[in-house]
Design a protein around this motif. Structure first.
Motif, mmCIF file in Angstrom:
data_model
loop_
_atom_site.group_PDB
_atom_site.id
_atom_site.type_symbol
_atom_site.label_atom_id
_atom_site.label_comp_id
_atom_site.label_asym_id
_atom_site.label_seq_id
_atom_site.Cartn_x
_atom_site.Cartn_y
_atom_site.Cartn_z
ATOM 1 N N SER A 105 0.829 -1.227 0.000
ATOM 2 C CA SER A 105 0.000 0.000 0.000
ATOM 3 C C SER A 105 0.852 1.261 0.000
ATOM 4 C CB SER A 105 -0.918 0.009 1.232
ATOM 5 O OG SER A 105 -0.163 0.206 2.419
ATOM 6 N N THR A 106 2.162 1.090 0.170
ATOM 7 C CA THR A 106 3.045 2.275 0.196
ATOM 8 C C THR A 106 3.797 2.463 -1.122
ATOM 9 O OG1 THR A 106 4.934 1.000 1.018
ATOM 10 C CG2 THR A 106 3.425 1.909 2.676
ATOM 11 N N VAL A 107 3.633 1.567 -2.073
ATOM 12 C CA VAL A 107 4.413 1.691 -3.313
ATOM 13 C C VAL A 107 3.644 2.537 -4.329
ATOM 14 C CG1 VAL A 107 5.406 -0.598 -2.898
ATOM 15 C CG2 VAL A 107 3.577 -0.323 -4.586
ATOM 16 N N GLU A 108 4.367 3.093 -5.302
ATOM 17 C CA GLU A 108 3.707 3.997 -6.244
ATOM 18 C C GLU A 108 3.234 3.324 -7.523
ATOM 19 O OE1 GLU A 108 5.882 8.153 -4.872
ATOM 20 O OE2 GLU A 108 5.627 7.686 -7.001
ATOM 21 N N ARG A 109 3.792 2.141 -7.808
ATOM 22 C CA ARG A 109 3.385 1.481 -9.050
ATOM 23 C C ARG A 109 3.342 -0.029 -8.888
ATOM 24 N NH1 ARG A 109 5.047 2.149 -15.394
ATOM 25 N NH2 ARG A 109 3.111 1.150 -16.071
ATOM 26 N N VAL A 110 2.225 -0.615 -9.253
ATOM 27 C CA VAL A 110 2.050 -2.077 -9.199
ATOM 28 C C VAL A 110 1.509 -2.548 -10.546
ATOM 29 C CG1 VAL A 110 0.913 -4.017 -8.046
ATOM 30 C CG2 VAL A 110 1.553 -1.997 -6.719
ATOM 31 N N VAL A 111 2.143 -3.609 -11.080
ATOM 32 C CA VAL A 111 1.685 -4.192 -12.340
ATOM 33 C C VAL A 111 1.286 -5.640 -12.069
ATOM 34 C CG1 VAL A 111 2.306 -4.766 -14.735
ATOM 35 C CG2 VAL A 111 3.270 -2.715 -13.650
ATOM 36 N N PHE A 112 0.017 -5.964 -12.338
ATOM 37 C CA PHE A 112 -0.452 -7.340 -12.135
ATOM 38 C C PHE A 112 -0.357 -8.099 -13.453
ATOM 39 C CE2 PHE A 112 -2.206 -7.358 -7.880
ATOM 40 C CZ PHE A 112 -2.455 -6.023 -7.611
ATOM 41 N N CYS A 113 0.270 -9.263 -13.432
ATOM 42 C CA CYS A 113 0.387 -10.114 -14.630
ATOM 43 C C CYS A 113 -0.502 -11.331 -14.417
ATOM 44 C CB CYS A 113 1.836 -10.552 -14.827
ATOM 45 S SG CYS A 113 2.952 -9.153 -15.048
ATOM 46 N N CYS A 114 -1.618 -11.350 -15.128
ATOM 47 C CA CYS A 114 -2.628 -12.384 -14.879
ATOM 48 C C CYS A 114 -2.482 -13.514 -15.896
ATOM 49 C CB CYS A 114 -4.013 -11.764 -14.968
ATOM 50 S SG CYS A 114 -4.222 -10.399 -13.800
ATOM 51 N N GLY A 115 -2.009 -14.645 -15.392
ATOM 52 C CA GLY A 115 -1.821 -15.810 -16.240
ATOM 53 C C GLY A 115 -3.138 -16.519 -16.504
ATOM 54 N N ARG A 116 -3.144 -17.316 -17.535
ATOM 55 C CA ARG A 116 -4.261 -18.205 -17.849
ATOM 56 C C ARG A 116 -3.661 -19.532 -18.319
ATOM 57 N NH1 ARG A 116 -9.997 -17.682 -16.994
ATOM 58 N NH2 ARG A 116 -9.883 -15.909 -15.525
ATOM 59 N N TYR A 117 -4.527 -20.413 -18.858
ATOM 60 C CA TYR A 117 -4.069 -21.736 -19.304
ATOM 61 C C TYR A 117 -3.377 -22.434 -18.132
ATOM 62 C CZ TYR A 117 -4.951 -19.382 -23.707
ATOM 63 O OH TYR A 117 -5.558 -18.647 -24.712
ATOM 64 N N GLU A 118 -2.243 -23.095 -18.366
ATOM 65 C CA GLU A 118 -1.531 -23.762 -17.264
ATOM 66 C C GLU A 118 -0.579 -22.797 -16.562
ATOM 67 O OE1 GLU A 118 -3.850 -26.630 -17.832
ATOM 68 O OE2 GLU A 118 -2.309 -26.833 -16.274
#
Ligand SMILES: OB(O)c1ccc2cc[nH]c2c1
Length: 234
Positions: A105-118
């Motif tokens: 909650s204190t960081v300025e940038r978050v990138v979520f990498c959402c996998g699919r398949y296996e």
């Protein structure tokens, strides 16, 4: 501080929900900035292919590294920056906890990498680790069909802790797993009416005696934690 949140997924529509409710308010208040991206925008074939068969055999398909790498270049950049936190939700990740939410909650940038398949070609994670601060996170011992729902859960847990997000930050102090409550589950909650379908609010809560109320709540938390989460009492 405005936190920028990026979501990379073949189903970016999952993140439309972030326009609703408190999270939507956080966007309106400029606390967070949300960008959802379709991974297929970084493919170059007619079928916008993002997957291929697993090397070494096995069931299912694996997400190809190429689209991820090009998406990283376009969304984050080609220079290393440890201040960018890249999260890969995965069943094989480390357990996501309230203290992790507190730190994020204190960081300025978050990138979520959402996998699919296996899952995603492991070189994508290895590459990301050379560039940014990477977290492979699990929500628990169960498996979803992809990382999107986990990304939403992690988002909510993190954003609600950003200073200024919650109208009354005191309400965070007594929640399960909040600092200080770390090893205790939250006590049972009651509100009016005092009597409902033959069940009454515990008398002590109506006594106005704050010391006794605090004692009752602590005892209830201890009982609940011993019963449901003995692992927290070790
Ligand atoms: O359960 B999970 O958090 C999760 C995350 C990513 C993928 C990718 C394929 N299945 C997944 C499950």
């Amino acid at each position: 501080m405005t936190m920028r949140l990026d979501y990379l997924s073949i189903f970016p529509g999952y993140f439309d929900v972030l326009d609703i409710s408190l999270l939507g308010k956080a966007v309106d208040n400029g606390l967070v900035e949300v960008h959802a991206h379709d991974l297929r925008d970084w493919t170059h074939d007619r079928h916008r292919t993002v997957d291929d068969t697993p090397c070494g055999g096995g069931a299912g398909m694996v997400m190809k590294p190429d689209p991820w790498g090009e998406a990283f270049d376009g969304i984050i950049g080609i220079e290393p920056d440890p201040s960018v936190h890249v999260i890969f939700p995965t069943p094989s990740g480390i357990p996501f906890t309230q203290s992790a939410a507190q730190e994020l909650s204190t960081v300025e940038r978050v990138v979520f990498c959402c996998g699919r398949y296996e899952g995603i070609d492991h070189r994508v994670i290895d590459y990301a680790r050379t560039m940014w601060t990477v977290h492979e996170l699990s929500l628990g011992d169960y498996v979803l069909n992809g990382g999107e729902v986990a990304a939403l859960a992690i988002t909510e847990a993190v954003v609600r802790l950003i200073p200024g997000f919650m109208g009354n930050p005191e309400s965070l102090a007594e929640e399960s797993f909040s600092p200080g409550q770390e090893r205790l589950l939250e006590y049972p909650l009651f509100t009016r009416p005092v009597s409902w379908r033959g069940m009454d609010v515990p008398e002590v809560l109506m006594s106005g005696h704050h010391g006794r109320i605090a004692e009752w709540r602590r005892e209830e938390s201890l009982l609940l934690t011993r019963d449901r989460r003995p692992d927290l009492t070790d």
